[in-house]
Write a protein that holds these residues in place. Structure first.
Motif, PDB file in Angstrom:
ATOM      1  N   CYS A  84      -2.658   3.971   3.720  1.00 55.94           N
ATOM      2  CA  CYS A  84      -3.703   4.414   3.032  1.00 55.94           C
ATOM      3  C   CYS A  84      -4.626   5.283   3.813  1.00 55.94           C
ATOM      4  O   CYS A  84      -4.821   6.563   3.417  1.00 55.94           O
ATOM      5  CB  CYS A  84      -4.564   3.257   2.626  1.00 55.94           C
ATOM      6  SG  CYS A  84      -6.230   3.890   1.620  1.00 55.94           S
ATOM      7  N   VAL A  95      -6.331   7.137  -3.535  1.00 53.77           N
ATOM      8  CA  VAL A  95      -5.155   6.130  -3.504  1.00 53.77           C
ATOM      9  C   VAL A  95      -5.418   4.817  -3.957  1.00 53.77           C
ATOM     10  O   VAL A  95      -6.629   4.175  -3.579  1.00 53.77           O
ATOM     11  CB  VAL A  95      -4.613   6.062  -2.027  1.00 53.77           C
ATOM     12  CG1 VAL A  95      -3.436   5.266  -2.046  1.00 53.77           C
ATOM     13  CG2 VAL A  95      -4.242   7.508  -1.441  1.00 53.77           C
ATOM     14  N   VAL A  96      -4.977   4.311  -5.020  1.00 53.53           N
ATOM     15  CA  VAL A  96      -5.025   2.877  -5.653  1.00 53.53           C
ATOM     16  C   VAL A  96      -3.710   2.199  -5.713  1.00 53.53           C
ATOM     17  O   VAL A  96      -2.952   2.705  -5.857  1.00 53.53           O
ATOM     18  CB  VAL A  96      -5.919   2.926  -6.802  1.00 53.53           C
ATOM     19  CG1 VAL A  96      -6.955   3.683  -6.866  1.00 53.53           C
ATOM     20  CG2 VAL A  96      -5.012   3.399  -8.068  1.00 53.53           C
ATOM     21  N   PRO A  97      -3.682   0.900  -5.271  1.00 55.77           N
ATOM     22  CA  PRO A  97      -2.318   0.248  -5.407  1.00 55.77           C
ATOM     23  C   PRO A  97      -2.452  -0.306  -6.848  1.00 55.77           C
ATOM     24  O   PRO A  97      -3.325  -0.673  -7.415  1.00 55.77           O
ATOM     25  CB  PRO A  97      -2.543  -0.925  -4.681  1.00 55.77           C
ATOM     26  CG  PRO A  97      -4.155  -1.228  -4.528  1.00 55.77           C
ATOM     27  CD  PRO A  97      -4.702   0.266  -4.676  1.00 55.77           C
ATOM     28  N   SER A 136      -7.335  -5.030  -1.377  1.00 51.86           N
ATOM     29  CA  SER A 136      -7.266  -3.702  -1.736  1.00 51.86           C
ATOM     30  C   SER A 136      -8.580  -3.020  -1.235  1.00 51.86           C
ATOM     31  O   SER A 136      -8.588  -1.912  -0.648  1.00 51.86           O
ATOM     32  CB  SER A 136      -7.283  -3.547  -3.161  1.00 51.86           C
ATOM     33  OG  SER A 136      -7.399  -2.068  -3.560  1.00 51.86           O
ATOM     34  N   PHE A 141      -8.352   1.138   0.390  1.00 57.55           N
ATOM     35  CA  PHE A 141      -7.874   1.704  -1.004  1.00 57.55           C
ATOM     36  C   PHE A 141      -9.303   2.261  -1.756  1.00 57.55           C
ATOM     37  O   PHE A 141     -10.164   1.421  -1.715  1.00 57.55           O
ATOM     38  CB  PHE A 141      -6.841   1.028  -1.802  1.00 57.55           C
ATOM     39  CG  PHE A 141      -5.606   0.759  -1.342  1.00 57.55           C
ATOM     40  CD1 PHE A 141      -4.853   2.054  -1.248  1.00 57.55           C
ATOM     41  CD2 PHE A 141      -5.027  -0.543  -1.016  1.00 57.55           C
ATOM     42  CE1 PHE A 141      -3.370   1.735  -0.545  1.00 57.55           C
ATOM     43  CE2 PHE A 141      -3.900  -0.572  -0.318  1.00 57.55           C
ATOM     44  CZ  PHE A 141      -3.096   0.475  -0.164  1.00 57.55           C
TER      45      PHE A 141
END
Ligand SMILES: Cc1cc2nc3c(=O)[nH]c(=O)nc-3n(C[C@H](O)[C@H](O)[C@H](O)COP(=O)(O)O)c2cc1C
Length: 471
Positions: A84, A95-97, A136, A141
């Motif tokens: 990240c 950015v994200v999961p 996260s 993130f």
């Protein structure tokens, strides 16, 4: 261009409206840790300039699977945190999961269904999502996306084919019960300002499945429960998957799979009516959550048209950005003519199915990543193109182009009757022939071919040839 206007979602400001939707890479091992190949893949997406990169689905629980990333324990955080930070350093985007819970499947063809889950097993799911979402946050993130689409647990609860007879099935409100519990648990874990997205199907695309009419209500309910954006996919279900002896069911082999990743035969923007229907419903209810449209959207004109018409707020491009991760920065520089364009052969999908590294058909053979070249010298050639007709098809043959870095492929352009030219396919080197079988008698077809190199520099067009199909 509207495409390059920023958009703020709670604490996250996206520099533009282009999204890399989650796309499993099969680059991780079954251990679920980030490795160098994963890192290279996502650094490349980040460098290409997309406003939001959604990292491929990663598991919130410890169930066994094929190669898949995991966020089910603190031990997975170091690699993700580094990735990240690297993506933030190299590109402008956020950015994200995507986090996922899935049920068990076996090579025998057996699969666990939502009806098989005990209440205790159901109650564990919101906790698993909340714990992964909280990781996260700690990984750095910018938000988290909950996977409620396709063939996986939460989607199967949302489904009209959810046959549970208790509080988790039956009416729409009951089908939504677990997804809503997940959203509420995640919100409690991440705090007020952290963006939560949901990806779900705007239409199940299976017999008896829900359509956009219920998807509008699902979106509304999820946003009211605490979701900040909705990303609309379609299909990808087990119910119509094609069984293969000795293989676990792959949920993208049936009609609903075609609808999820529309191939060559589908029109551009095939699923846009889904985000359009959902967005207009949300706005009529006074709900402002951004909506992401995805599905065979591949040109700046189409993306701009969708945004301009108000059918979506953000544009997802999975396969087009796999083919060329630099699509955003090339288009922003006014150089769409330098984009390597996806031809929807769905080789990436076929590789995913076999648990092989997800790679693009157009990439140089054996490459694990898209080529990265800043070269500016276009390919050269004699522009010769010949057409012949045989047994109802048109065959094209051209002489090979040359390039200082190597020719990479050829775009095939066709005009039907008096219509304008459209790009109908792409062919990687070394092939210098193309067979067009989508032809009928009574119309004239004109063609030209254009070579491109690793950086997407286009050669001059070939000479235009004309063909007529006689039988
Ligand atoms: C190889 C591959 C892997 C995918 N993995 C995911 C995934 O992990 N999660 C998800 O929500 N969608 C996944 N998708 C679906 C894409 O995000 C996208 O919705 C679909 O490809 C249609 O968009 P496109 O026409 O821009 O490719 C995957 C698609 C492909 C081709």
């Amino acid at each position: 261009m509207k495409l390059f206007q920023p958009l703020t979602i709670r604490s996250m400001t996206l520099p533009n409206r282009l999204v890399v939707p989650a796309m499993v890479t099969r680059l991780s091992g079954e251990d679920g840790f980030v490795n160098n190949d994963i890192r290279d893949r996502y650094m490349r997406f980040a460098k290409g300039g997309a406003g939001l990169v959604v990292l491929e689905a990663m598991a919130v629980h410890g169930s066994r699977s094929g190669p898949l990333l995991r966020l089910s324990g603190d031990e997975f955080m170091a690699g993700l945190r580094d990735l990240c930070a690297g993506m933030h350093d190299i590109g402008p985007g956020r950015v994200v999961p995507q986090i996922i819970h899935f049920l068990k499947i076996a090579r025998s063809g057996w699969r666990q269904k939502v009806e098989d889950l005990s209440i205790a097993e159901i109650h564990a799911i919101p906790h698993a999502y909340a714990a992964a979402a909280e990781r996260s946050v700690r990984c750095g993130f910018d938000g988290v996306e909950l996977h409620m689409a396709h063939a996986y647990t939460l989607s199967s609860f949302l489904s009209r084919l959810n046959r549970r007879r208790d509080d988790y099935g039956g009416t729409l409100e009951r089908r939504l019960r677990l997804p809503v519990e997940v959203v509420v648990a995640v919100r409690a874990a991440v705090g007020d300002q952290y963006p939560i997205g949901v990806r779900f199907d705007g239409e199940e695309c299976i017999k008896g499945g829900y359509t956009v009419a219920e998807a509008q209500l699902i979106a509304y309910r999820l946003v009211r429960a605490g979701v900040d954006y909705v990303s609309i996919s379609a299909g990808g279900k087990f119910e119509d998957a094609v069984p293969r002896a000795g293989e676990p069911l792959y949920p993208y082999t049936g009609y609903s799979g075609d609808r999820c990743m529309p191939g060559k035969s589908w029109p551009d923007g095939a699923n846009r009516y889904l985000p359009a229907g959902i967005k207009s419903f949300l706005r009529k209810q006074g709900v402002a959550a951004p909506v992401i449209a995805t599905g065979k959207i591949n040109t700046p004109e189409l993306a701009e048209e969708i945004l301009g018409a108000g059918d979506a707020d953000l544009i997802g491009m999975a396969r087009p950005l796999l083919a060329d991760p630099d699509w955003p920065r090339k288009v922003q520089a006014g150089r769409f003519d330098k984009v390597i364009r996806c031809c929807y052969a769905n080789v990436c999908k076929a590789r995913d199915e076999r648990f092989q590294t997800v790679a693009c058909f157009l990439w140089p053979k054996g490459s694990k990543q898209a080529p990265d070249s800043e070269d500016i010298v276009p390919p050269q050639w004699d522009r010769q193109l010949a057409a012949s007709t045989q047994q109802g098809r048109v065959s094209l043959k051209w002489s090979a182009a040359t390039d200082n870095e190597g020719v990479y492929g050829y775009d095939i352009w066709r005009a039907v009757g008096g219509e304008k030219f459209e790009r109908i396919d792409a062919i990687p080197v070394p092939v210098t022939t193309y067979h067009d079988t989508a032809t009928i008698k009574g119309l004239a077809y004109r063609y030209f071919v254009q070579a491109y190199d690793l950086a997407g520099n286009r050669s001059e067009r070939s000479f235009v040839v004309e063909a007529r199909v006689e039988s």
